[in-house]
Design a protein around this motif. Structure first.
Motif, PDB file in Angstrom:
ATOM      1  N   THR A  58      57.289  22.296-104.464  1.00 48.60           N
ATOM      2  CA  THR A  58      57.238  22.001-105.895  1.00 48.60           C
ATOM      3  C   THR A  58      56.943  20.526-106.137  1.00 48.60           C
ATOM      4  O   THR A  58      56.111  20.179-106.982  1.00 48.60           O
ATOM      5  CB  THR A  58      58.558  22.402-106.574  1.00 48.60           C
ATOM      6  OG1 THR A  58      58.748  23.805-106.397  1.00 48.60           O
ATOM      7  CG2 THR A  58      58.560  22.068-108.051  1.00 48.60           C
ATOM      8  N   ARG A  84      70.978  20.473-114.033  1.00 50.46           N
ATOM      9  CA  ARG A  84      69.720  20.858-113.392  1.00 50.46           C
ATOM     10  C   ARG A  84      68.524  20.398-114.222  1.00 50.46           C
ATOM     11  O   ARG A  84      67.551  19.842-113.699  1.00 50.46           O
ATOM     12  CB  ARG A  84      69.680  22.374-113.180  1.00 50.46           C
ATOM     13  CG  ARG A  84      68.406  22.856-112.488  1.00 50.46           C
ATOM     14  CD  ARG A  84      68.268  24.369-112.499  1.00 50.46           C
ATOM     15  NE  ARG A  84      68.091  24.838-113.869  1.00 50.46           N
ATOM     16  CZ  ARG A  84      68.821  25.805-114.431  1.00 50.46           C
ATOM     17  NH1 ARG A  84      69.776  26.431-113.766  1.00 50.46           N
ATOM     18  NH2 ARG A  84      68.600  26.170-115.680  1.00 50.46           N
ATOM     19  N   TYR A  85      68.586  20.627-115.524  1.00 51.93           N
ATOM     20  CA  TYR A  85      67.502  20.254-116.434  1.00 51.93           C
ATOM     21  C   TYR A  85      67.239  18.748-116.392  1.00 51.93           C
ATOM     22  O   TYR A  85      66.100  18.299-116.274  1.00 51.93           O
ATOM     23  CB  TYR A  85      67.867  20.703-117.856  1.00 51.93           C
ATOM     24  CG  TYR A  85      66.837  20.371-118.892  1.00 51.93           C
ATOM     25  CD1 TYR A  85      65.807  21.251-119.176  1.00 51.93           C
ATOM     26  CD2 TYR A  85      66.890  19.168-119.590  1.00 51.93           C
ATOM     27  CE1 TYR A  85      64.854  20.942-120.128  1.00 51.93           C
ATOM     28  CE2 TYR A  85      65.941  18.848-120.535  1.00 51.93           C
ATOM     29  CZ  TYR A  85      64.923  19.732-120.805  1.00 51.93           C
ATOM     30  OH  TYR A  85      63.974  19.423-121.741  1.00 51.93           O
ATOM     31  N   ALA A  95      65.762  17.530-113.100  1.00 52.15           N
ATOM     32  CA  ALA A  95      64.326  17.811-113.044  1.00 52.15           C
ATOM     33  C   ALA A  95      63.549  16.737-113.808  1.00 52.15           C
ATOM     34  O   ALA A  95      62.511  16.253-113.327  1.00 52.15           O
ATOM     35  CB  ALA A  95      64.030  19.201-113.602  1.00 52.15           C
ATOM     36  N   ASP A  96      64.043  16.334-114.973  1.00 51.27           N
ATOM     37  CA  ASP A  96      63.406  15.254-115.729  1.00 51.27           C
ATOM     38  C   ASP A  96      63.376  13.967-114.906  1.00 51.27           C
ATOM     39  O   ASP A  96      62.362  13.266-114.863  1.00 51.27           O
ATOM     40  CB  ASP A  96      64.154  14.983-117.038  1.00 51.27           C
ATOM     41  CG  ASP A  96      63.799  15.933-118.158  1.00 51.27           C
ATOM     42  OD1 ASP A  96      62.870  16.746-117.990  1.00 51.27           O
ATOM     43  OD2 ASP A  96      64.453  15.849-119.217  1.00 51.27           O
ATOM     44  N   LEU A 151      61.778  23.100-102.941  1.00 47.63           N
ATOM     45  CA  LEU A 151      61.694  21.777-103.564  1.00 47.63           C
ATOM     46  C   LEU A 151      60.533  20.962-103.008  1.00 47.63           C
ATOM     47  O   LEU A 151      59.811  20.307-103.763  1.00 47.63           O
ATOM     48  CB  LEU A 151      63.013  21.014-103.407  1.00 47.63           C
ATOM     49  CG  LEU A 151      63.073  19.646-104.080  1.00 47.63           C
ATOM     50  CD1 LEU A 151      62.836  19.752-105.581  1.00 47.63           C
ATOM     51  CD2 LEU A 151      64.409  18.977-103.795  1.00 47.63           C
ATOM     52  N   TYR A 170      60.801  14.186-112.065  1.00 46.17           N
ATOM     53  CA  TYR A 170      59.446  14.038-112.619  1.00 46.17           C
ATOM     54  C   TYR A 170      59.134  12.559-112.882  1.00 46.17           C
ATOM     55  O   TYR A 170      58.089  12.046-112.470  1.00 46.17           O
ATOM     56  CB  TYR A 170      59.295  14.853-113.912  1.00 46.17           C
ATOM     57  CG  TYR A 170      58.134  14.392-114.756  1.00 46.17           C
ATOM     58  CD1 TYR A 170      56.830  14.730-114.418  1.00 46.17           C
ATOM     59  CD2 TYR A 170      58.340  13.572-115.863  1.00 46.17           C
ATOM     60  CE1 TYR A 170      55.760  14.277-115.178  1.00 46.17           C
ATOM     61  CE2 TYR A 170      57.280  13.112-116.624  1.00 46.17           C
ATOM     62  CZ  TYR A 170      56.000  13.465-116.275  1.00 46.17           C
ATOM     63  OH  TYR A 170      54.938  13.005-117.019  1.00 46.17           O
TER      64      TYR A 170
END
Length: 107
Positions: free
Chosen positions: A18, A74-75, A78-79, A15, A82
């Motif tokens: 990333t 999870r999706y 992540a958004d 993480l 970001y």
């Protein structure tokens, strides 16, 4: 990939690495632009646009959790991450400064 479409073939990663790479991409877009870039559009928009996206994504995380759908959570997380990094760039908060804030809270 369509909005909200689940990401295929997700494998575990680092993480920190990333987030650093994504931070660098966002910063590069802030400095150099990028034709048609969603990131550039957010960075050039007024502050309300970025703040609304952070709030929207946080709400989507909550709804995904309520649906008890691991991949969707999870999706959406992540958004959210970001959009938080875009907010950091827009409002001048470095990842190192943010890490320092979190580190100070662990003492």
């Amino acid at each position: 990939m369509a909005m909200g479409e689940r990401t295929a073939n997700v494998v575990d990663g680092d993480l920190g690495a990333t987030m650093a790479a994504l931070r660098d991409i966002i910063h590069d877009r802030a400095v150099n632009g990028g034709e048609g870039s969603y990131t550039v559009k957010l960075l050039e928009a007024n502050e309300d646009k970025v703040l609304k996206k952070v709030m929207e994504e946080a709400g989507e995380v909550a709804l995904a959790v309520k649906d008890d759908d691991h991949d969707h959570v999870r999706y959406e997380m992540a958004d959210l991450l970001y959009h938080l990094l875009v907010a950091c760039e827009k409002f001048g908060i470095s990842c190192e400064e943010l890490a320092g804030e979190l580190n100070a809270r662990m003492k």
